[in-house]
Scaffold this motif. Structure first.
Motif, PDB file in Angstrom:
ATOM      1  N   PRO A  45     -26.754 -23.540  -2.183  1.00 36.36           N
ATOM      2  CA  PRO A  45     -28.080 -24.108  -1.904  1.00 36.36           C
ATOM      3  C   PRO A  45     -29.144 -23.042  -1.638  1.00 36.36           C
ATOM      4  CG  PRO A  45     -26.393 -25.327  -0.721  1.00 36.36           C
ATOM      5  CD  PRO A  45     -25.714 -24.112  -1.298  1.00 36.36           C
ATOM      6  N   GLU A  46     -28.747 -21.936  -0.994  1.00 35.25           N
ATOM      7  CA  GLU A  46     -29.707 -20.873  -0.712  1.00 35.25           C
ATOM      8  C   GLU A  46     -30.253 -20.270  -2.003  1.00 35.25           C
ATOM      9  OE1 GLU A  46     -29.826 -16.367   1.219  1.00 35.25           O
ATOM     10  OE2 GLU A  46     -28.210 -17.761   1.800  1.00 35.25           O
ATOM     11  N   MET A  47     -29.388 -20.036  -2.973  1.00 32.80           N
ATOM     12  CA  MET A  47     -29.826 -19.439  -4.228  1.00 32.80           C
ATOM     13  C   MET A  47     -30.630 -20.431  -5.069  1.00 32.80           C
ATOM     14  SD  MET A  47     -28.833 -16.489  -3.668  1.00 32.80           S
ATOM     15  CE  MET A  47     -27.624 -15.639  -2.643  1.00 32.80           C
ATOM     16  N   LEU A  48     -30.288 -21.697  -4.984  1.00 35.91           N
ATOM     17  CA  LEU A  48     -31.047 -22.711  -5.708  1.00 35.91           C
ATOM     18  C   LEU A  48     -32.447 -22.855  -5.128  1.00 35.91           C
ATOM     19  CD1 LEU A  48     -28.240 -25.387  -6.177  1.00 35.91           C
ATOM     20  CD2 LEU A  48     -29.086 -23.723  -7.850  1.00 35.91           C
ATOM     21  N   THR A  49     -32.552 -22.740  -3.811  1.00 41.15           N
ATOM     22  CA  THR A  49     -33.870 -22.764  -3.179  1.00 41.15           C
ATOM     23  C   THR A  49     -34.676 -21.533  -3.573  1.00 41.15           C
ATOM     24  OG1 THR A  49     -33.072 -24.048  -1.290  1.00 41.15           O
ATOM     25  CG2 THR A  49     -35.097 -22.778  -0.965  1.00 41.15           C
TER      26      THR A  49
END
Length: 278
Positions: A204-208
Motif C-alpha cells: 500500500p505504501e508504494m501504491l500511494t
C-alpha cells in the motif's frame, strides 16, 4: 484437474481456462496478463512447444474482445539453451502478437539473465513500436543504471521489488534497503518517462507513492498485482487507475501454487483454513 485450493492463485490448466478467467476479471474492470507456467528449460523441445503455445494464445486473444495480454519468461523461451535460440523464439512470439494487436511482457528472472533480457527487450521494443514490456527488479544494485539506459526505449517497464534471492554483491539484502531503492526507481520512472510505467507491487505504501508521483508528474501508469493477492484491493484500485492482474495457467501449477502459499503469512493461513474446511 486443478484442485479448488489452487484456484485462488492459478487461472486453470488450459489457455481456454485462462481466457475465461480473463473474461470474468474484465467484468471487474481489471485487465489480465496471461502467463503460461514453465521456466528454466535446458532443452529445445519444451521451449519450442511453449513458443508455439504462446503464438496460439495471442491469436485467441486477438480474436476476442478481452482486455488481456501475455507475459513470457526468457528461460521459458530457451535462454538457458542458447541465447540466439531464445531471441528467435521471442521474435516469433512478439511478431505474432503484433499481428493480433496483443501486448507482450517479458518477466525478469535470476540476475544472471538480466543482460540478455534487456538486450532482447530493446531489440523487440524498437522493432515493434513499443509493443513489448520488461520487468525490472529494484533489489538489484544495477537497476538504477538499467533504468537510465532504458529511459527513452519505447514500450513499458514494470518495476517490482524482486525475488530469486540474489547474492549480496549484486543485490540489496535488507527489506529497508529494497524499499528505499524501489522508491528511488519509481520516482525516476515517473520523472523521466512520458508513459509506459507499470507499478508491480501489493505494498500500500508504494501504491500511494505511485499515485502521488502521478499527481506530481502527470505520467500515465498502471498497477499490476498477482492473481489471488489483495484481490479486493485490485477491484477498488480499478475505479481510480489502470489495473492489471498477472494470472498464470498451465499444467506446471503445483510449484507456482506452493510458492505463492509459502511466501506470505496470510496466504499460508488461507491455505490452512481451506484445508481444514474453514
Amino acid at each position: 484437474m486443478l484442485p479448488p485450493l489452487a484456484r485462488r492463485f492459478v487461472a486453470g490448466e488450459s489457455a481456454a481456462a485462462a481466457l475465461e478467467h480473463a473474461r470474468r476479471t474484465n467484468e471487474r474492470n481489471v485487465g489480465v496478463i496471461c502467463n503460461r507456467l514453465g521456466e528454466h528449460y535446458r532443452e529445445r523441445a519444451p521451449a519450442a512447444a511453449d513458443t508455439a503455445a504462446y503464438e496460439r494464445l495471442v491469436a485467441d486473444i486477438g480474436a476476442s474482445d478481452l482486455r488481456a495480454c501475455i507475459s513470457v519468461k526468457p528461460s521459458q523461451l530457451g535462454l538457458l539453451v542458447d541465447e540466439t535460440f531464445f531471441r528467435e523464439n521471442l521474435a516469433r512470439v512478439v511478431e505474432s502478437a503484433a499481428e493480433h494487436g496483443v501486448f507482450v511482457w517479458m518477466d525478469m528472472e535470476d540476475h544472471t539473465t538480466t543482460d540478455a533480457a534487456i538486450d532482447a527487450f530493446e531489440t523487440q521494443a524498437e522493432a515493434h513500436e513499443g509493443g513489448v514490456g520488461l520487468c525490472l527488479q529494484s533489489n538489484l544494485r544495477r537497476t538504477a543504471d538499467d533504468l537510465e539506459r532504458l529511459a527513452d526505449v519505447p514500450g513499458k517497464l514494470r518495476l517490482v521489488k524482486g525475488a530469486y534471492d540474489p547474492p549480496a554483491d549484486v543485490a540489496y539484502q535488507r527489506k529497508a534497503e529494497v524499499n528505499e531503492a524501489y522508491r528511488r526507481d519509481l520516482e525516476f520512472l515517473f520523472r523521466e518517462r512520458t508513459g509506459g510505467i507499470a507499478v508491480g507491487s501489493h505494498d500500500p505504501e508504494m501504491l500511494t507513492l505511485a499515485a502521488d508521483l502521478h499527481s506530481e508528474y502527470e505520467t500515465p501508469y498502471e498497477v499490476q498485482m498477482l492473481m489471488g493477492v489483495r484481490t479486493d484491493a485490485q477491484y477498488e484500485l480499478a475505479d481510480v487507475c489502470d489495473v492489471w492482474q498477472y494470472a498464470p495457467f498451465g499444467s506446471e501449477w503445483p510449484a507456482y501454487f506452493w510458492r505463492r502459499v509459502l511466501e506470505r503469512k496470510e496466504n499460508a493461513l488461507f491455505a490452512l483454513r481451506a484445508l481444514a474446511g474453514g
